[in-house]
Design an enzyme around this catalytic site. Structure first.
Site, PDB file in Angstrom:
ATOM      1  N   ARG A 123     -60.013  37.034  -1.935  1.00 26.14           N
ATOM      2  CA  ARG A 123     -59.904  37.649  -0.548  1.00 26.14           C
ATOM      3  C   ARG A 123     -59.135  38.686  -0.466  1.00 26.14           C
ATOM      4  O   ARG A 123     -57.957  38.808   0.215  1.00 26.14           O
ATOM      5  CB  ARG A 123     -59.647  36.291   0.437  1.00 26.14           C
ATOM      6  CG  ARG A 123     -60.440  35.014   0.135  1.00 26.14           C
ATOM      7  CD  ARG A 123     -60.518  33.923   1.059  1.00 26.14           C
ATOM      8  NE  ARG A 123     -61.531  34.086   2.236  1.00 26.14           N
ATOM      9  CZ  ARG A 123     -61.586  33.143   2.948  1.00 26.14           C
ATOM     10  NH1 ARG A 123     -60.702  32.119   2.800  1.00 26.14           N
ATOM     11  NH2 ARG A 123     -62.453  33.052   4.046  1.00 26.14           N
ATOM     12  N   GLN A 128     -63.990  41.828   1.262  1.00 25.69           N
ATOM     13  CA  GLN A 128     -64.436  41.481   2.375  1.00 25.69           C
ATOM     14  C   GLN A 128     -65.847  41.252   2.929  1.00 25.69           C
ATOM     15  O   GLN A 128     -66.429  40.600   3.572  1.00 25.69           O
ATOM     16  CB  GLN A 128     -63.478  42.178   3.549  1.00 25.69           C
ATOM     17  CG  GLN A 128     -62.067  41.669   3.910  1.00 25.69           C
ATOM     18  CD  GLN A 128     -61.342  42.468   4.622  1.00 25.69           C
ATOM     19  OE1 GLN A 128     -61.705  43.222   5.396  1.00 25.69           O
ATOM     20  NE2 GLN A 128     -60.128  42.015   4.956  1.00 25.69           N
TER      21      GLN A 128
HETATM   22  P1  NAD Z   1     -59.276  27.374   5.343  1.00 29.33           P
HETATM   23  O1  NAD Z   1     -60.610  27.184   5.907  1.00 29.33           O
HETATM   24  O2  NAD Z   1     -59.046  27.321   3.977  1.00 29.33           O
HETATM   25  O3  NAD Z   1     -58.127  26.790   6.337  1.00 29.33           O
HETATM   26  C1  NAD Z   1     -58.436  26.891   7.753  1.00 29.33           C
HETATM   27  C2  NAD Z   1     -56.982  26.818   8.316  1.00 29.33           C
HETATM   28  O4  NAD Z   1     -56.622  25.898   8.444  1.00 29.33           O
HETATM   29  C3  NAD Z   1     -56.194  27.845   7.882  1.00 29.33           C
HETATM   30  O5  NAD Z   1     -55.752  28.734   8.717  1.00 29.33           O
HETATM   31  C4  NAD Z   1     -55.034  27.154   7.452  1.00 29.33           C
HETATM   32  O6  NAD Z   1     -53.616  27.443   7.370  1.00 29.33           O
HETATM   33  C5  NAD Z   1     -54.991  25.928   8.406  1.00 29.33           C
HETATM   34  N1  NAD Z   1     -54.376  24.519   8.080  1.00 29.33           N
HETATM   35  C6  NAD Z   1     -54.416  23.867   6.865  1.00 29.33           C
HETATM   36  N2  NAD Z   1     -53.688  22.892   7.002  1.00 29.33           N
HETATM   37  C7  NAD Z   1     -53.351  22.601   8.168  1.00 29.33           C
HETATM   38  C8  NAD Z   1     -52.779  21.743   9.186  1.00 29.33           C
HETATM   39  N3  NAD Z   1     -52.060  20.536   8.121  1.00 29.33           N
HETATM   40  N4  NAD Z   1     -52.521  21.949  10.252  1.00 29.33           N
HETATM   41  C9  NAD Z   1     -53.170  23.010  10.962  1.00 29.33           C
HETATM   42  N5  NAD Z   1     -53.629  23.858  10.206  1.00 29.33           N
HETATM   43  C10 NAD Z   1     -53.733  23.937   9.101  1.00 29.33           C
HETATM   44  O7  NAD Z   1     -59.017  29.018   5.577  1.00 29.33           O
HETATM   45  P2  NAD Z   1     -59.708  30.169   5.991  1.00 29.33           P
HETATM   46  O8  NAD Z   1     -60.244  30.403   7.358  1.00 29.33           O
HETATM   47  O9  NAD Z   1     -60.818  30.494   4.857  1.00 29.33           O
HETATM   48  O10 NAD Z   1     -58.799  31.666   5.376  1.00 29.33           O
HETATM   49  C11 NAD Z   1     -57.187  31.509   5.854  1.00 29.33           C
HETATM   50  C12 NAD Z   1     -56.742  32.694   5.714  1.00 29.33           C
HETATM   51  O11 NAD Z   1     -57.026  33.521   4.288  1.00 29.33           O
HETATM   52  C13 NAD Z   1     -57.333  33.800   6.914  1.00 29.33           C
HETATM   53  O12 NAD Z   1     -56.734  33.505   7.892  1.00 29.33           O
HETATM   54  C14 NAD Z   1     -56.720  35.231   6.117  1.00 29.33           C
HETATM   55  O13 NAD Z   1     -55.231  35.255   6.372  1.00 29.33           O
HETATM   56  C15 NAD Z   1     -56.771  34.813   4.604  1.00 29.33           C
HETATM   57  N6  NAD Z   1     -58.224  35.558   4.453  1.00 29.33           N
HETATM   58  C16 NAD Z   1     -58.148  36.950   3.953  1.00 29.33           C
HETATM   59  C17 NAD Z   1     -59.404  37.600   3.292  1.00 29.33           C
HETATM   60  C18 NAD Z   1     -59.371  39.039   3.152  1.00 29.33           C
HETATM   61  O14 NAD Z   1     -58.313  39.628   2.941  1.00 29.33           O
HETATM   62  N7  NAD Z   1     -60.358  39.365   2.457  1.00 29.33           N
HETATM   63  C19 NAD Z   1     -60.597  37.026   3.908  1.00 29.33           C
HETATM   64  C20 NAD Z   1     -60.516  35.705   4.382  1.00 29.33           C
HETATM   65  C21 NAD Z   1     -59.369  34.995   4.874  1.00 29.33           C
END
Ligand code: NAD
Length: 386
Positions: A123, A128
């Site tokens: 990521r 992206q």
């Molecule tokens: P994910 O599907 O793994 O998790 C979803 C969300 O659940 C996350 O925000 C996580 O912090 C949250 N979570 C975990 N345990 C929890 C709890 N007990 N209570 C409440 N929330 C909880 O995550 P995702 O959506 O695939 O991605 C997470 C982050 O990764 C993004 O927000 C971003 O910062 C990063 N990301 C970066 C890129 C990039 O730069 N290319 C692309 C995608 C995502």
């Protein structure tokens, strides 16, 4: 000329496919021959004739397609039969679930398939455009709100009418990653009051910029890993979070849960007791149901009513919006593979961060460091030092 094959996804209820006429045309321009299984696009309303017009050859059965293919473009992890049908040494691009499904990884290795796992694409900014987890989560976040609105016995926005004032619906979103942020934006557009919780304090600003109110749970634990993902939190933290969020959930009309920890079961955030105490008629949409669910009462693949609360456990939510989900997924595949191509064939340059980060098996070996670790294998020598 290398041949790519796009099979029909065989998982029940799947509507998506790994290519569109647009991506087929681009692969052809890259110097590839593309074969598409007859009917593969039907679930996404793409007729065989449209694939043909874009330059694909339509093949009737999967077996002949696999037998000819140097490159297989898929979505769901391949079954044992699909792996057996692939040519030895072919390249596979699609989801593998490589960190949790050891048997599939071993079957790919034994067949000497070079497998590229969409879920492992790093990521980073450059990747992206290849990030299928994000493209699909984005759509799921939108659809979760629409499903909730459909099941809710009231409307989302505030309405001031001659017949009285209707108060806006209250929506609590748990997990503000890609799906959660899209859910916030969608619920706000529909006029709801939105409250949000996440373990990563870094998302507070993003939540507020979308008009959501962030429910902070104080913690000394480090919430985020190097990849920007959440770390698994202690039971003590989760209990504190449940206490803090509980009163927000009891006041809510809708709870949308998206909390996930990569490679781990989903944290349990909404308990039986909380569901029982929620308002009758309220709705929970559990997007984490695939990894065990954030609500203890969710049923995978089902919509159930428990204690007068509707709990939506629909699986593969992006497959319910196939036109956009296919369009975005196919583009992710094109962007990933397109960057690796040399004269129409993928070149495996392990000094490239995306190739090294997403390739699971190559040349009869498990090459991905984290997947090797999961299989109890020693790390391979660093290609940069070779
Ligand atoms: P994910 O599907 O793994 O998790 C979803 C969300 O659940 C996350 O925000 C996580 O912090 C949250 N979570 C975990 N345990 C929890 C709890 N007990 N209570 C409440 N929330 C909880 O995550 P995702 O959506 O695939 O991605 C997470 C982050 O990764 C993004 O927000 C971003 O910062 C990063 N990301 C970066 C890129 C990039 O730069 N290319 C692309 C995608 C995502």
């Amino acid at each position: 000329m290398p041949t790519a094959f796009v099979p029909t996804e065989i998982r029940a209820g799947e509507t998506r496919v790994a290519a569109t006429p647009d991506t087929v045309a681009r692969f052809v321009r890259h110097g590839m021959a593309v074969q598409v299984q007859s009917g593969a696009g039907a679930g996404s309303n793409i007729a065989d004739s449209v694939f043909e017009k874009a330059g694909a050859t339509i093949v009737s059965g999967a077996d002949s397609g696999y037998a000819d293919a140097d490159i297989v473009l898929k979505l769901h992890p391949p079954t044992r039969d699909e792996i057996a049908a692939m040519k030895e040494g072919a390249v596979y691009v699609g989801f593998v679930q490589a960190l949790t499904d050891k048997d599939t990884v071993e079957a790919l290795r034994d067949r000497r398939i070079s497998s590229i796992a969409m879920e492992l694409v790093p990521r980073i900014t450059r990747a992206q455009k290849m990030d299928a987890l994000s493209s699909q989560a984005n759509l799921a976040g939108y659809k979760a709100v629409i499903m909730a609105a459909d099941h809710l016995p009231k409307i989302f926005p505030m309405l001031m009418t001659a017949a009285g004032t209707i108060q806006p619906a209250r929506v609590v979103i748990m997990g503000a990653g890609v799906a959660g942020l899209q859910a916030i934006a969608t619920a706000k557009r529909l006029g709801a009051v939105v409250e949000v919780t996440d373990v990563r304090p870094a998302v507070k600003e993003q939540v507020e910029s979308l008009g959501g109110k962030f429910i902070e749970v104080p913690t000394d634990e480090s919430a985020e890993d190097e990849g920007g993902y959440a770390r698994e939190q202690s039971e003590e933290f989760l209990e504190r979070q449940r206490q803090l969020v509980r009163e927000r959930i009891l006041a809510a009309d809708v709870v949308i849960t998206t909390a996930a920890i990569p490679g781990r079961p989903a944290p349990k955030l909404v308990t039986d007791e909380m569901v029982e105490a929620m308002k009758p008629g309220s709705v929970i949409v559990d997007l984490a149901v695939e990894t065990g669910g954030n609500c203890t009462l969710s049923q995978p693949g089902e919509v159930v009513t428990v204690h007068d609360v509707t709990i939506v456990g629909t699986l593969d939510v992006p497959a319910t919006i196939p036109e956009n989900a296919t369009e975005m997924y196919a583009k992710n595949v094109l962007n990933l593979l397109g960057d690796m191509l040399e004269e129409g064939a993928p070149a495996f340059d392990f000094e490239d961060e995306v190739t090294a980060g997403a390739t699971v098996t190559h040349g009869g070996e498990i090459v991905h460091p984290r997947v090797r670790e999961a299989h109890g294998l020693e790390p391979l020598p660093d290609p940069k030092e070779a």
